[in-house]
Enzyme design. Structure first.
Site, PDB file in Angstrom:
ATOM      1  N   ASP A  42      -7.644  -7.418   1.071  1.00 55.35           N
ATOM      2  CA  ASP A  42      -6.728  -7.544   2.209  1.00 55.35           C
ATOM      3  C   ASP A  42      -7.488  -7.056   3.420  1.00 55.35           C
ATOM      4  OD1 ASP A  42      -6.395  -4.519   1.580  1.00 55.35           O
ATOM      5  OD2 ASP A  42      -5.479  -4.809   3.534  1.00 55.35           O
TER       6      ASP A  42
ATOM      7  N   GLY B 278     -11.442   3.921   0.027  1.00 52.27           N
ATOM      8  CA  GLY B 278     -12.433   4.798   0.633  1.00 52.27           C
ATOM      9  C   GLY B 278     -13.711   4.108   1.075  1.00 52.27           C
TER      10      GLY B 278
ATOM     11  N   ASP C 218       0.864  -1.179   0.000  1.00 52.83           N
ATOM     12  CA  ASP C 218       0.000   0.000   0.000  1.00 52.83           C
ATOM     13  C   ASP C 218       0.903   1.232   0.000  1.00 52.83           C
ATOM     14  OD1 ASP C 218      -2.196   1.631  -0.021  1.00 52.83           O
ATOM     15  OD2 ASP C 218      -3.013   0.967   1.896  1.00 52.83           O
ATOM     16  N   SER C 219       0.337   2.336  -0.489  1.00 52.15           N
ATOM     17  CA  SER C 219       1.131   3.525  -0.784  1.00 52.15           C
ATOM     18  C   SER C 219       1.499   4.376   0.418  1.00 52.15           C
ATOM     19  CB  SER C 219       0.328   4.399  -1.747  1.00 52.15           C
ATOM     20  OG  SER C 219      -0.967   4.647  -1.200  1.00 52.15           O
ATOM     21  N   GLY C 220       0.768   4.226   1.502  1.00 54.95           N
ATOM     22  CA  GLY C 220       1.085   5.010   2.689  1.00 54.95           C
ATOM     23  C   GLY C 220       0.083   6.098   3.014  1.00 54.95           C
ATOM     24  N   GLY C 221      -0.682   6.545   2.030  1.00 54.56           N
ATOM     25  CA  GLY C 221      -1.608   7.653   2.274  1.00 54.56           C
ATOM     26  C   GLY C 221      -2.606   7.331   3.379  1.00 54.56           C
ATOM     27  N   PHE C 222      -3.188   6.147   3.279  1.00 56.34           N
ATOM     28  CA  PHE C 222      -4.208   5.736   4.241  1.00 56.34           C
ATOM     29  C   PHE C 222      -3.618   5.611   5.652  1.00 56.34           C
ATOM     30  CE2 PHE C 222      -6.615   2.247   6.305  1.00 56.34           C
ATOM     31  CZ  PHE C 222      -7.871   2.825   6.311  1.00 56.34           C
TER      32      PHE C 222
ATOM     33  N   ASP D 237      -3.020   8.134  -2.482  1.00 54.17           N
ATOM     34  CA  ASP D 237      -4.391   8.642  -2.612  1.00 54.17           C
ATOM     35  C   ASP D 237      -4.788   9.324  -1.315  1.00 54.17           C
ATOM     36  OD1 ASP D 237      -4.334   6.287  -1.114  1.00 54.17           O
ATOM     37  OD2 ASP D 237      -6.382   5.752  -1.631  1.00 54.17           O
TER      38      ASP D 237
ATOM     39  N   GLN E  99     -11.707   6.572  -5.654  1.00 50.50           N
ATOM     40  CA  GLN E  99     -12.275   7.165  -4.436  1.00 50.50           C
ATOM     41  C   GLN E  99     -13.673   7.689  -4.784  1.00 50.50           C
ATOM     42  OE1 GLN E  99     -11.221   6.983  -1.351  1.00 50.50           O
ATOM     43  NE2 GLN E  99      -9.125   6.205  -1.623  1.00 50.50           N
TER      44      GLN E  99
END
Ligand code: PRF
Length: 373
Positions: free
Chosen positions: A271, A221, A93-97, A147, A194
């Site tokens: 996931d 989201g 995962d990109s890290g934003g969340f 995101d 999103q």
């Protein structure tokens, strides 16, 4: 050049799909459940055990690994596959969340997010470009764009602003991924839909992303505070607006029921921390539903969780013993219950894949829901 990332649809049954993803680290049978290995470990499980249960891919987290032990360090040590001794597919995962849910003093701008580490308070900047760079250092096979996921309920204008920002970040993430040679190494970058609980924003997001050349598409989201019927209604409008020939990944979902209902709506990858986290909190998922081992009614119960299971943890230990281990706070409780839960999740995925192949997904869905009740 490495064989490119690929996705093939093998069968359809209603909206449900059976497919196969190929990455530089192997094949992924879909619908797939990806156990969460945030800190380069699926908590309380050996990698070989996770594999044996049928997992083709595990998830790692950019946010955690960049802070500790550091992405550059993992790269020097040969990449995340080598570091954690998982030679199969890895998705990151990109890290934003995670920045939004874990970090302190967050500040979001067009450029990216600045935040302080939840570990030592150190300051960091995360941009779409840096997120891809970190995922490249980790060497993950399937990477996510940065995101902005907003918690629900939220006003439409806030949902729309986050969705539009995520689309601009999608473009920047893609450009960085191409610059760094991801496609040439057979890696994948997924765009993330999103749009909160607003149908027209979901559709606009899915269509705009679909015009960008991603190897796959995520639905973000959701499962962020809305009721299950709202989440499923969003899938009803979103998946038909997504490309048919690319994998679809519903991020951070869910319970066995959420997964069954989402597969019925055309999702291919999942996931969730649910099976692993629940396992560390005394909760078991079985084909007969959820069992809370903390409950005193298990104290004298000599029956296993599921005598017909082929998972030793579910089959060979009494509920009384599991109750005792949970009450005593023993490490073996977490190990046995995580094993039980991941075994059940992977069994459910395997059974869904077979049902779709054989054109009996609707019967399987009805029968499974009955068994849970
Ligand atoms: N975006 C990203 N990761 C996520 C989510 C998201 O919206 C969710 C929401 N359920 C879980 N993980 N990047």
């Amino acid at each position: 050049m490495t064989a490119p990332f690929s996705f093939r649809l093998l069968a359809n049954d209603g909206m449900a799909r059976r497919g196969e993803i190929v990455t530089p680290h192997g094949r992924v049978a879909t619908p797939a459940f990806m156990p969460v290995g945030t800190q380069a470990t699926v908590k309380a499980m050996y990698p070989g055990q996770v594999r044996e249960l049928g997992a083709d891919v595990v998830l790692g987290n950019t946010y955690h690994l960049m802070l500790r032990p550091g992405a550059e360090r993992i790269a020097r040590l040969g990449g995340l596959h080598t570091f954690m001794n998982w030679p199969h597919t890895i998705l990151t995962d990109s890290g934003g969340f995670q920045v939004m849910s874990l970090a302190q003093l967050r500040k979001l701008t067009e450029e990216g997010v600045t935040f302080q580490s939840h570990i030592d308070g150190s300051r960091h900047v995360m941009t779409p470009e840096r997120s891809v760079e970190i995922q490249q250092l980790l060497g993950s096979d399937i990477q996510m764009q940065l995101d902005e996921c907003i918690a629900l309920p939220a006003p439409r204008e806030d949902v729309e602003r986050a969705m539009r920002l995520s689309l601009r970040w999608a473009e920047r993430s893609r450009a960085q991924f191409e610059t760094m040679g991801g496609p040439g190494r057979g890696q994948a970058l997924y765009g993330i839909v999103q749009g909160g609980d607003v149908p027209d924003l979901r559709i606009a997001s899915a269509q705009a992303l679909g015009e960008m050349p991603f190897e796959g598409y995520s639905v973000g989201g959701l499962a962020v505070g809305e009721p299950q019927d709202v989440m499923l209604a969003m899938l009803d409008v979103t998946t038909p607006a997504m490309p048919v020939d690319k994998p679809r990944y519903l991020m951070g979902v869910g319970t066995p029921e959420d997964i069954l209902e989402s597969v019925a709506r055309g999702i291919d990858q999942f996931d969730c921390v649910m099976p692993t986290r629940a396992g560390r909190h005394g909760l078991a998922y079985t084909r007969y539903g959820k069992v809370n081992l903390k409950n005193a009614r298990h104290a004298d119960d000599p029956r296993p969780l599921d005598e017909a299971s082929d998972c030793p943890a579910a089959r060979d230990y009494s509920r009384a013993y599991l109750h005792h281990l949970v009450k005593a706070g023993e490490g073996l409780a977490a190990m046995l219950l995580t094993w039980t839960n991941l075994a059940y999740y992977q069994t459910l995925m395997r059974e869904m894949r077979a049902a779709i192949e054989e054109g009996r997904f609707e019967d399987f869905r009805a029968k499974t829901r009955e068994d849970w009740a």
